[in-house]
Scaffold this motif. Structure first.
Motif, PDB file in Angstrom:
ATOM      1  N   ALA A 219      -9.059   2.609  -4.463  1.00 27.78           N
ATOM      2  CA  ALA A 219      -8.500   3.964  -4.405  1.00 27.78           C
ATOM      3  C   ALA A 219      -7.130   4.026  -5.076  1.00 27.78           C
ATOM      4  O   ALA A 219      -6.768   5.055  -5.650  1.00 27.78           O
ATOM      5  CB  ALA A 219      -8.410   4.432  -2.955  1.00 27.78           C
ATOM      6  N   LEU A 220      -6.386   2.922  -5.021  1.00 30.26           N
ATOM      7  CA  LEU A 220      -5.065   2.876  -5.645  1.00 30.26           C
ATOM      8  C   LEU A 220      -5.121   2.425  -7.104  1.00 30.26           C
ATOM      9  O   LEU A 220      -4.125   2.492  -7.819  1.00 30.26           O
ATOM     10  CB  LEU A 220      -4.140   1.935  -4.865  1.00 30.26           C
ATOM     11  CG  LEU A 220      -3.742   2.395  -3.467  1.00 30.26           C
ATOM     12  CD1 LEU A 220      -3.005   1.279  -2.734  1.00 30.26           C
ATOM     13  CD2 LEU A 220      -2.893   3.658  -3.536  1.00 30.26           C
ATOM     14  N   GLY A 221      -6.281   1.939  -7.530  1.00 37.05           N
ATOM     15  CA  GLY A 221      -6.428   1.483  -8.909  1.00 37.05           C
ATOM     16  C   GLY A 221      -5.770   0.147  -9.180  1.00 37.05           C
ATOM     17  O   GLY A 221      -5.275  -0.096 -10.285  1.00 37.05           O
ATOM     18  N   VAL A 222      -5.749  -0.728  -8.171  1.00 41.05           N
ATOM     19  CA  VAL A 222      -5.151  -2.057  -8.319  1.00 41.05           C
ATOM     20  C   VAL A 222      -6.128  -3.100  -7.798  1.00 41.05           C
ATOM     21  O   VAL A 222      -7.122  -2.769  -7.145  1.00 41.05           O
ATOM     22  CB  VAL A 222      -3.805  -2.165  -7.553  1.00 41.05           C
ATOM     23  CG1 VAL A 222      -2.790  -1.178  -8.100  1.00 41.05           C
ATOM     24  CG2 VAL A 222      -3.997  -1.972  -6.062  1.00 41.05           C
ATOM     25  N   SER A 223      -5.841  -4.370  -8.048  1.00 43.45           N
ATOM     26  CA  SER A 223      -6.692  -5.429  -7.521  1.00 43.45           C
ATOM     27  C   SER A 223      -6.349  -5.676  -6.051  1.00 43.45           C
ATOM     28  O   SER A 223      -5.202  -5.460  -5.622  1.00 43.45           O
ATOM     29  CB  SER A 223      -6.497  -6.722  -8.298  1.00 43.45           C
ATOM     30  OG  SER A 223      -5.237  -7.294  -8.017  1.00 43.45           O
TER      31      SER A 223
ATOM     32  N   VAL B 254       0.847  -1.200   0.000  1.00 43.32           N
ATOM     33  CA  VAL B 254       0.000   0.000   0.000  1.00 43.32           C
ATOM     34  C   VAL B 254       0.881   1.247   0.000  1.00 43.32           C
ATOM     35  O   VAL B 254       0.672   2.163  -0.802  1.00 43.32           O
ATOM     36  CB  VAL B 254      -0.971   0.004   1.200  1.00 43.32           C
ATOM     37  CG1 VAL B 254      -1.638   1.361   1.363  1.00 43.32           C
ATOM     38  CG2 VAL B 254      -2.021  -1.086   1.043  1.00 43.32           C
ATOM     39  N   ARG B 255       1.874   1.288   0.885  1.00 49.88           N
ATOM     40  CA  ARG B 255       2.759   2.460   0.975  1.00 49.88           C
ATOM     41  C   ARG B 255       3.499   2.690  -0.342  1.00 49.88           C
ATOM     42  O   ARG B 255       3.575   3.820  -0.841  1.00 49.88           O
ATOM     43  CB  ARG B 255       3.759   2.293   2.106  1.00 49.88           C
ATOM     44  CG  ARG B 255       4.764   3.458   2.164  1.00 49.88           C
ATOM     45  CD  ARG B 255       5.742   3.316   3.305  1.00 49.88           C
ATOM     46  NE  ARG B 255       5.056   3.727   4.513  1.00 49.88           N
ATOM     47  CZ  ARG B 255       5.162   3.096   5.682  1.00 49.88           C
ATOM     48  NH1 ARG B 255       5.930   2.042   5.814  1.00 49.88           N
ATOM     49  NH2 ARG B 255       4.509   3.549   6.731  1.00 49.88           N
ATOM     50  N   ARG B 256       4.063   1.624  -0.920  1.00 49.95           N
ATOM     51  CA  ARG B 256       4.825   1.758  -2.168  1.00 49.95           C
ATOM     52  C   ARG B 256       3.950   2.302  -3.294  1.00 49.95           C
ATOM     53  O   ARG B 256       4.321   3.256  -3.982  1.00 49.95           O
ATOM     54  CB  ARG B 256       5.438   0.420  -2.578  1.00 49.95           C
ATOM     55  CG  ARG B 256       6.279   0.523  -3.852  1.00 49.95           C
ATOM     56  CD  ARG B 256       6.914  -0.795  -4.251  1.00 49.95           C
ATOM     57  NE  ARG B 256       5.973  -1.884  -4.438  1.00 49.95           N
ATOM     58  CZ  ARG B 256       5.206  -2.052  -5.527  1.00 49.95           C
ATOM     59  NH1 ARG B 256       5.272  -1.193  -6.527  1.00 49.95           N
ATOM     60  NH2 ARG B 256       4.390  -3.085  -5.627  1.00 49.95           N
TER      61      ARG B 256
END
Length: 75
Positions: free
Chosen positions: A63-67, A17-19
């Motif tokens: 929110a990050l646009g990932v699975s 998440v941080r990366r």
């Protein structure tokens, strides 16, 4: 799954998440706003200090646009 293994999964999730958040140029507050979460909760997640519900994993992933699955696997 042992307690240590559960904590390791939290660390993998928090680190990913941080990366990705930083790659996207988002602050913890901005990610929290988009995900509908509190800023301090995002900090707890990134430091592996909380057990994240499946619903919140989904919110963060969206929110990050990932699975969601991609946040739970180490690279």
């Amino acid at each position: 799954m042992s307690g240590a293994e559960k904590h390791e999964l939290r660390k993998v999730f928090g680190t990913k998440v941080r990366r990705i958040r930083k790659e996207r140029g988002l602050s913890q507050e901005a990610l929290a706003d988009v995900a509908g979460l509190h800023r301090t909760f995002v900090g707890f997640v990134e430091r592996a200090e909380t057990n994240v519900s499946i619903d919140n994993i989904g919110r963060i992933a969206d929110a990050l646009g990932v699975s969601a699955a991609s946040l739970l696997t180490s690279e």
